[in-house]
Design an enzyme around this catalytic site. Sequence first.
Site, PDB file in Angstrom:
ATOM      1  N   ASP A   1       0.822  -1.202   0.000  1.00 32.64           N
ATOM      2  CA  ASP A   1       0.000   0.000   0.000  1.00 32.64           C
ATOM      3  C   ASP A   1       0.863   1.261   0.000  1.00 32.64           C
ATOM      4  OD1 ASP A   1      -2.669   1.335   0.488  1.00 32.64           O
ATOM      5  OD2 ASP A   1      -1.590   2.010   2.273  1.00 32.64           O
TER       6      ASP A   1
ATOM      7  N   GLU B   1       0.912  -0.658  -5.148  1.00 27.92           N
ATOM      8  CA  GLU B   1      -0.060   0.396  -5.370  1.00 27.92           C
ATOM      9  C   GLU B   1       0.744   1.693  -5.452  1.00 27.92           C
ATOM     10  OE1 GLU B   1      -3.311   3.330  -3.617  1.00 27.92           O
ATOM     11  OE2 GLU B   1      -1.736   2.452  -2.419  1.00 27.92           O
TER      12      GLU B   1
END
EC number: 2.4.1.18
Length: 748
Positions: free
Chosen positions: A429, A482
């Site tokens: 993330d 990401e």
Amino acid sequence: MTHQPLNPSERRTGPAPLEVPAEILQLVSEARYHQPHQVLGAHAVPGVLTIRVLRPFARSVTAVTEEGERIDLVHEFDGIWVGAIAHEDPKDIPGYRLVISYTDDEHDQFEIDDPYRHWPTVSNEDLAAFHSEHGVEDLWRILGARIHPETGGTSFTVWAPNARAVRLIGDFNHWDGRLHAMRSLGESGIWELLMPEVGHGAHYKFQILGAHGQWVDKADPMARWTEVPPATASRVFDPNHPKAYTFTDQDWITHRATHNVHNGPISIYEVHAGSWSPEVMHEQTKVSYRTLADQLVDYVTIHGFTHVEFMPLAEHPFGGSWGYQVSGYYAPTSRYGTPDDFKYLVDRLHGAGIGVLVDWVPAHFPKDQWALAQFDGAPLYEYEDPRLGEHPDWGTKVFDFGRQEVRNFLISNALYWLEEFHVDGLRVDAVASMLYRDYSRNDGEWVPNVYGGNYNLEAISLLQRANELAYQRNPGIVMVAEESTAFTGVTAPTSWDGLGFGKKWNMGWMHDTLNYLAEDPVNRSWHHNEITFSMVYAYSEKYILPLSHDEVVHGKGALVNKFPGTREQQLATLRAYYGFMWAHPGKKLLFMGGEFATDREWSEHAGLNWRLIENLSHRGVMNEIADLNQLYRKTPALWELDDDPEGFWWIDAHAAEKNLVAFLRWDRNQHPVLCLTNFSGIEHRDHTVELPVPGVWHEIFNSNAVEYGGYGGGNLGQVTTHPNAENPSKNEAQITIPTLTTLYLSPR
């Protein structure tokens, strides 16, 4: 309160115990001495064996050796008891146990092992490696609460280099830190204590006297199990306890190691574990890893997804963060069960042939006083300089990516999830926030790197090393970034100075296509580049196309509600969009609820609006996703050359006035699939398309099919090519494309 011995004037006859200065006894009695084992426990010199024990408020303390000899200890100083016997060999210290009474009743006694008679459980080699450039790849085997097989107890170790003293507190000592001071293992900054009779399930914390001079109770950063939030204690987890779960997925792991998942079909179902279940209609509903296994495995199998991706499952204090503000990096959240229960879920998914990805959050962590922030009274896991260590967007701390011990903590954590829980990959993330020192910062609010630039070189190095080790140690997994910027080489090998990820989310594709479809069809011709631009950079990285949770939260609304028109038109647009997405180069990811066109913004409290599947139109979207996934998996042209320009041909990229795109996908054997998408509000009848293979082309997918909630229409299942009138060497066909529809055709 100073405790007086039962008979203060009475002294045992025999040798005098080894003396300890009063000032040190004072520190030991207050559990503030950094080397309690130098005072407590058994110590021998030629001729004398001394045993000291800290037991405030005891009425009597007796040491009983392995040979059965009893040594009655007398009170020495503020809860410290001492005794001595004649003993010849100082190298041969006998084992012993303690018999303690807190009353005058001779039958009211209990017997324990003495924690302070045991040697350290961390080797000098491990201590050195913890600080070395090469680091420790499996830190969970060194730090935290680890079952000690020789004693059957637990060794507690914690890194707190700025601490003045550290105590162990838990349900085994009534949370009284005075009883169990930990010893400092020198310059390593690690504190350690072996508790012989503490085992699986025990609750504990570390009580740290920090650099600021105040005691603070801290959860174990390396805890493998925790209390259920909002409670914050850590728990001892024995991976080999009598009822421990044993994986049965060896065939899966073996197969995984021999197949390159990156070049195969990947269709990911993104799940928030706490709100997926059809039974979740309110916050109090009990969800567990095991009930998920019973429900989710069948559901994902029926709908044909190759992988499940769980939003972060590491322990986190605030449920509303969805797991993206982690406090327990090594502990699957206890909201849904134990670490064994999570293993069961992964094993069940593997047994059904479904891969498991987990979101991993190494970019930042929350400021909760009991967790990582200011862990030992000073910045430790975070950067000291707030221009680096404070995240302006999320109100969190940023890891000090350049500190070797923090690198060990994070890299080991990535490997821990892959190896202890058999997950098949990590989706990392907020990578962009790690790569740039000026991320979300204005001029003057950030610190340049050593070269004067804005790259965070330490974070780049950490990601490279984590990816290298993840792939080396776990063949067949996939690491996903990401990353929302144009940073070069996210999925390039580290040998080419890339970050070493296997895949990257294509955020540009997601934003461009959704912006395009938000326009009314009559205006889409002016935005045609938004639906085609992704192919300009499609091979700059190895991509996953994400329709993730980020697009259906924070006021963005449900996916189907982003499109203009009536509900029927919105559903048709969504079906056409899915057809376009599944044919576009790049692996696929869909957030839960998208498969039946949920009509409300996602909330972790309310769950999904499962009642919609009783509606034929919404069930039709569910049928489409299941069919798309099955067709996708058995059609190599749709995935085999995702990362190779030879796998894609534009047939028509410029039909802006028709809101039409047409392209071919190829497999390695040169078998084509034609994709045509009509994003306009009118049907295109007898649209001429040039095709590379003469003969009959079969319609293998139509997003407007009746079983998907459409009205049918199209080409009666097939079209036949004919030579071009002006150039007979070219083959063309007239194809009808219904409004808001995607078609696939294949000559096979």
